[in-house]
Scaffold this motif. Structure first.
Motif, PDB file in Angstrom:
ATOM      1  N   UNK A 229     -10.649  -6.025  -4.635  1.00 14.09           N
ATOM      2  CA  UNK A 229      -9.662  -7.062  -5.185  1.00 14.09           C
ATOM      3  C   UNK A 229     -10.033  -7.676  -6.056  1.00 14.09           C
ATOM      4  N   UNK A 230     -11.064  -8.757  -6.376  1.00 16.21           N
ATOM      5  CA  UNK A 230     -11.447  -9.717  -6.604  1.00 16.21           C
ATOM      6  C   UNK A 230     -11.447  -9.484  -8.143  1.00 16.21           C
ATOM      7  N   UNK A 231     -12.448  -8.320  -8.259  1.00 17.29           N
ATOM      8  CA  UNK A 231     -12.674  -8.009 -10.183  1.00 17.29           C
ATOM      9  C   UNK A 231     -11.783  -7.436 -10.796  1.00 17.29           C
ATOM     10  N   UNK A 232     -10.769  -6.749 -10.001  1.00 15.78           N
ATOM     11  CA  UNK A 232      -8.806  -6.420 -10.754  1.00 15.78           C
ATOM     12  C   UNK A 232      -8.517  -7.178 -11.504  1.00 15.78           C
ATOM     13  N   UNK A 233      -8.108  -8.543 -11.364  1.00 16.13           N
ATOM     14  CA  UNK A 233      -7.870  -9.386 -12.008  1.00 16.13           C
ATOM     15  C   UNK A 233      -8.506  -9.712 -14.060  1.00 16.13           C
ATOM     16  N   UNK A 294      -1.543  -0.105 -16.616  1.00 10.64           N
ATOM     17  CA  UNK A 294      -0.552  -0.457 -16.490  1.00 10.64           C
ATOM     18  C   UNK A 294      -0.405  -0.127 -14.802  1.00 10.64           C
ATOM     19  N   UNK A 295      -0.270   1.213 -14.624  1.00  9.88           N
ATOM     20  CA  UNK A 295       0.424   1.899 -13.545  1.00  9.88           C
ATOM     21  C   UNK A 295      -0.673   1.607 -12.523  1.00  9.88           C
ATOM     22  N   UNK A 296      -2.506   1.451 -12.439  1.00 11.97           N
ATOM     23  CA  UNK A 296      -2.781   1.182 -11.027  1.00 11.97           C
ATOM     24  C   UNK A 296      -3.087  -0.665 -11.508  1.00 11.97           C
ATOM     25  N   UNK A 297      -2.387  -1.073 -12.236  1.00  9.55           N
ATOM     26  CA  UNK A 297      -2.820  -2.980 -12.178  1.00  9.55           C
ATOM     27  C   UNK A 297      -1.228  -2.637 -10.730  1.00  9.55           C
ATOM     28  N   UNK A 298      -0.049  -2.419 -11.692  1.00  9.64           N
ATOM     29  CA  UNK A 298       1.259  -2.641 -10.635  1.00  9.64           C
ATOM     30  C   UNK A 298       0.861  -2.110  -8.928  1.00  9.64           C
ATOM     31  N   UNK A 299       0.620  -0.638  -9.089  1.00 11.08           N
ATOM     32  CA  UNK A 299       0.067  -0.553  -7.763  1.00 11.08           C
ATOM     33  C   UNK A 299      -0.796  -1.067  -6.670  1.00 11.08           C
ATOM     34  N   UNK A 300      -2.220  -1.689  -8.194  1.00 10.10           N
ATOM     35  CA  UNK A 300      -3.087  -2.677  -7.102  1.00 10.10           C
ATOM     36  C   UNK A 300      -2.004  -3.874  -6.768  1.00 10.10           C
ATOM     37  N   UNK A 301      -1.431  -4.615  -7.419  1.00 12.08           N
ATOM     38  CA  UNK A 301      -0.929  -6.072  -6.764  1.00 12.08           C
ATOM     39  C   UNK A 301      -0.096  -5.396  -5.667  1.00 12.08           C
ATOM     40  N   UNK A 311       7.801  -0.155  -4.719  1.00  9.58           N
ATOM     41  CA  UNK A 311       7.673  -0.138  -5.548  1.00  9.58           C
ATOM     42  C   UNK A 311       8.538   1.761  -5.401  1.00  9.58           C
ATOM     43  N   UNK A 312       8.679   2.195  -4.576  1.00  7.24           N
ATOM     44  CA  UNK A 312       8.350   3.536  -4.075  1.00  7.24           C
ATOM     45  C   UNK A 312      10.832   3.899  -4.053  1.00  7.24           C
ATOM     46  N   UNK A 347      -1.066   2.855  -2.184  1.00  2.95           N
ATOM     47  CA  UNK A 347      -2.705   3.899  -1.987  1.00  2.95           C
ATOM     48  C   UNK A 347      -2.744   4.775  -2.642  1.00  2.95           C
ATOM     49  N   UNK A 348      -1.901   5.958  -2.153  1.00  2.85           N
ATOM     50  CA  UNK A 348      -2.058   7.170  -2.718  1.00  2.85           C
ATOM     51  C   UNK A 348      -2.246   7.426  -3.839  1.00  2.85           C
ATOM     52  N   UNK A 349      -1.004   6.585  -4.832  1.00  2.00           N
ATOM     53  CA  UNK A 349      -0.069   6.838  -5.739  1.00  2.00           C
ATOM     54  C   UNK A 349      -1.793   5.374  -6.616  1.00  2.00           C
ATOM     55  N   UNK A 350      -2.811   4.764  -6.331  1.00  2.03           N
ATOM     56  CA  UNK A 350      -3.457   4.449  -7.014  1.00  2.03           C
ATOM     57  C   UNK A 350      -4.946   4.691  -7.274  1.00  2.03           C
ATOM     58  N   UNK A 351      -5.088   5.723  -6.118  1.00  2.00           N
ATOM     59  CA  UNK A 351      -5.871   6.708  -6.177  1.00  2.00           C
ATOM     60  C   UNK A 351      -6.409   7.651  -7.205  1.00  2.00           C
ATOM     61  N   UNK A 352      -4.515   8.515  -7.209  1.00  2.00           N
ATOM     62  CA  UNK A 352      -4.150   9.189  -8.141  1.00  2.00           C
ATOM     63  C   UNK A 352      -4.539   8.805  -9.801  1.00  2.00           C
ATOM     64  N   UNK A 353      -4.357   7.520  -9.552  1.00  3.37           N
ATOM     65  CA  UNK A 353      -4.189   7.365 -11.217  1.00  3.37           C
ATOM     66  C   UNK A 353      -5.425   7.329 -11.153  1.00  3.37           C
ATOM     67  N   UNK A 354      -6.120   6.425 -10.246  1.00  3.95           N
ATOM     68  CA  UNK A 354      -7.800   6.162 -10.577  1.00  3.95           C
ATOM     69  C   UNK A 354      -8.597   7.273 -10.965  1.00  3.95           C
TER      70      UNK A 354
END
Length: 413
Positions: A229-233, A294-301, A311-312, A347-354
């Motif tokens: 959560x914190x390293x994401x910044x 950018x996509x993983x950042x938006x879903x992460x936020x 978002x969806x 969460x699903x989109x975050x993982x797929x993009x990751x």
């Protein structure tokens, strides 16, 4: 007296049968209608389809929750619950059709449209999300990463390390200055931590708990989540810096076609297509990092701030307006999403993009380390051998030094 009792009992039974037939007539489908053989309940076919995770039309349950507007008076026959039986009440509870007082909504027929987080009591898509996370996401994501590593191993065995064909010159040239390397290592270091902690959260239950136990895994998961959560910044900061500094160098041009025509010389020796500061392969990596990042950042936020950044629903609405689902033979995407569904999709989109992101970065790490001689120096010390620069970024070398990189003929831009 016995005759009177017999007549009274007969009338009582007849009345009971009559009332029962009226009630049954209101709820049981007529012969020939769907589910008539089960009295309106789900059939074996429904159960089998649900077990196979196929779509089941459950409107026969969703819509069968009574209607207070047309109910008999509460002091009349069949009106003791205002026209809503126990089974109808619990179906309304199941399909989120109870108001804040715990009574069935007067206009309840299908989804109510109330999508506040406190309105959802039972939410079926949670099980669908869990099944996806434990099944396809874990399996196909793992296959993608292992497959990427396997392909790189085969490539290394076939091609070996890509050496500097002309040999090292012993002279160096500045490839990246300090601020550029800082941005690169900020995004690289944070991404590695995010990848490791994310994989731990997904695969820990299957590969760590069986060997270390729940007690040992618990602090790993807790601290891993805190790090994630914190390293994401830091990752998002590095992403912005990289984009601002390098976007002007990564605009596609016709030189990229020449690079792709010979695969950048990756499969052949002494093949060096002309390139400026970033060649076509590096541009693919750059735009992959920017877009996926950018996509993983938006879903992460959206996950960092639950229920605050849905978002969806809006995204699906725009996709439906463009007709994209219908173009590929799909039904319009749902736009009335509960808050929990938004979180599960995020969460699903975050993982797929990751997973796609990790596969891309694994290839990038390979080329920048063991895959190519002299490549790591660009981000290590910032200094690269002049011969390396001539072979891989000849036009950039000429711009920086004013010296010719090509002896025979100057490649046309």
């Amino acid at each position: 007296m016995a005759r009177i009792s017999t007549k009274f009992l007969t009338l009582l039974v007849a009345a009971f049968v009559g009332l029962t037939s009226v009630a049954v007539a209101q709820t049981v489908p007529a012969p020939g209608e769907p589910r008539a053989e089960t009295g309106g309940a789900q059939t074996l076919a429904d159960i089998l389809r649900r077990q196979e995770q196929q779509k089941v039309d459950d409107s026969f349950r969703r819509d069968n929750i009574g209607n207070p507007e047309t109910a008999a008076p509460i002091d009349g026959q069949l009106g003791t619950r205002g026209g809503v039986s126990d089974s109808e009440f619990w179906r309304a509870y199941r399909y989120n059709e109870l108001d804040e007082l715990g009574t069935v909504r007067a206009s309840a027929k299908g989804p109510s449209g109330d999508t506040s987080v406190t309105s959802v009591v039972i939410q079926s898509t949670g099980m669908e999300w869990l099944s996806f996370r434990k099944g396809p996401l874990k399996d196909y994501g793992g296959y993608l990463l292992l497959g990427t590593i396997g392909i790189l191993v085969l490539f290394f065995l076939f091609r070996g390390r890509i050496m500097i064909d002309g040999g090292k010159s012993g002279k160096t040239i500045t490839r990246f200055i300090g601020i550029e390397r800082f941005a690169h290592w900020t995004i690289a270091g944070s991404f590695i931590l995010l990848a490791l902690t994310g994989l731990t959260q997904l695969f820990g239950r299957f590969f760590i708990i069986p060997y270390l136990g729940h007690e040992a895994f618990a602090p790993i998961a807790i601290y891993g989540k805190w790090i994630h959560n914190n390293v994401s910044w830091a990752f998002m900061l590095g992403l912005v810096m990289v984009f601002v500094m390098w976007v002007s160098h990564n605009i596609p041009n016709r030189l990229d076609l020449k690079w792709f025509a010979v695969a950048g010389g990756l499969f052949s020796k002494n093949v060096h297509p002309p390139a400026k500061k970033f060649n076509a392969g590096q541009k693919v990596v750059f735009w992959g990092v920017v877009l996926l990042g950018a996509s993983i950042s938006v879903s992460g936020l959206s996950l960092l701030f639950p229920f605050e950044m849905p978002m969806f629903a809006a995204t699906f609405h725009h996709l439906n307006d463009l007709g994209l689902p219908q173009l590929v033979g799909l039904d319009p995407l749902p736009t009335d999403l509960a808050p929990q569904t938004e979180m599960q999709l995020a969460q699903a989109w975050h993982a797929i993009v990751a997973f796609v992101f990790m596969a891309l970065i694994i290839g990038h790490i390979y080329i920048g380390s063991v895959g190519m001689e002299g490549a790591f120096d660009a981000m290590g010390s910032g200094q690269v051998d002049e011969q390396w620069a001539k072979e891989h970024h000849g036009l950039w070398y000429e711009e920086v030094t004013g010296k010719p990189a090509y002896h025979d003929s100057h490649p046309a831009e």
